[in-house]
Design a protein around this motif. Sequence first.
Motif, PDB file in Angstrom:
ATOM      1  N   THR A   1       0.832  -1.203   0.000  1.00  0.00           N
ATOM      2  CA  THR A   1       0.000   0.000   0.000  1.00  0.00           C
ATOM      3  C   THR A   1       0.867   1.254   0.000  1.00  0.00           C
ATOM      4  O   THR A   1       0.601   2.197  -0.757  1.00  0.00           O
TER       5      THR A   1
ATOM      6  N   LYS B   1       2.250   1.672  -3.442  1.00  0.00           N
ATOM      7  CA  LYS B   1       1.196   2.098  -4.367  1.00  0.00           C
ATOM      8  C   LYS B   1       0.852   3.576  -4.171  1.00  0.00           C
ATOM      9  O   LYS B   1       0.582   4.293  -5.128  1.00  0.00           O
ATOM     10  N   GLU B   2       0.898   4.040  -2.924  1.00  0.00           N
ATOM     11  CA  GLU B   2       0.558   5.430  -2.605  1.00  0.00           C
ATOM     12  C   GLU B   2       1.777   6.348  -2.621  1.00  0.00           C
ATOM     13  O   GLU B   2       1.693   7.496  -2.181  1.00  0.00           O
TER      14      GLU B   2
ATOM     15  N   ARG C   1       4.504   6.338  -0.801  1.00  0.00           N
ATOM     16  CA  ARG C   1       4.891   6.744   0.555  1.00  0.00           C
ATOM     17  C   ARG C   1       6.051   5.913   1.107  1.00  0.00           C
ATOM     18  O   ARG C   1       6.413   6.059   2.260  1.00  0.00           O
TER      19      ARG C   1
END
Length: 170
Positions: free
Chosen positions: A44, A47-48, A50
């Motif tokens: 995640t 994907k973001e 970060r």
Amino acid sequence: MTIETSNPEDISEIFRLYQLATEFQKIKFRGNIWPVFDQDLIKTEIKENRQFKILIDGKIACIWAITFNDAQIWEEKDKNDSIFIHRIATNPDFRGSNFVKIIVDWSIDYAKKHRKKFVRMDTCGQNDKLINHYKSCGFDFLGMRKLKNFSELPLHYHNADVCFFEIELE
């Protein structure tokens, strides 16, 4: 040296660095050590955009993640005005390169670009050497306390003493 966002091809190296960092924590700190992190969390973050890495000569030298919300840790101070740095892990081949200072400088620029007022970070356990290192990299040490609600956090936060660090931006 370059700083880039991590990509899915980096996942195995990210987990290798987390494992090496955990082994180092067991030797050096004898307190709260990192658990095995959930792979979905890392996916995640990637994907973001970060999850970040420092590359030196094509090798991942250091990794870290950021978030824009950290309510369970920062409670009433989480007002959508900060970036929060998490899980800095250094490749042992590059240890001693003072990547924390590089990450702090990068984070200040990143936070300003995103109109944030603070760069914040936390760590678990009373580790005076680490506290002083973070202070030398520009953080103000805000103190230590136990979290009120840690149910959604990784295991190393459960019933831990947590140290809080902050840089206020102008």
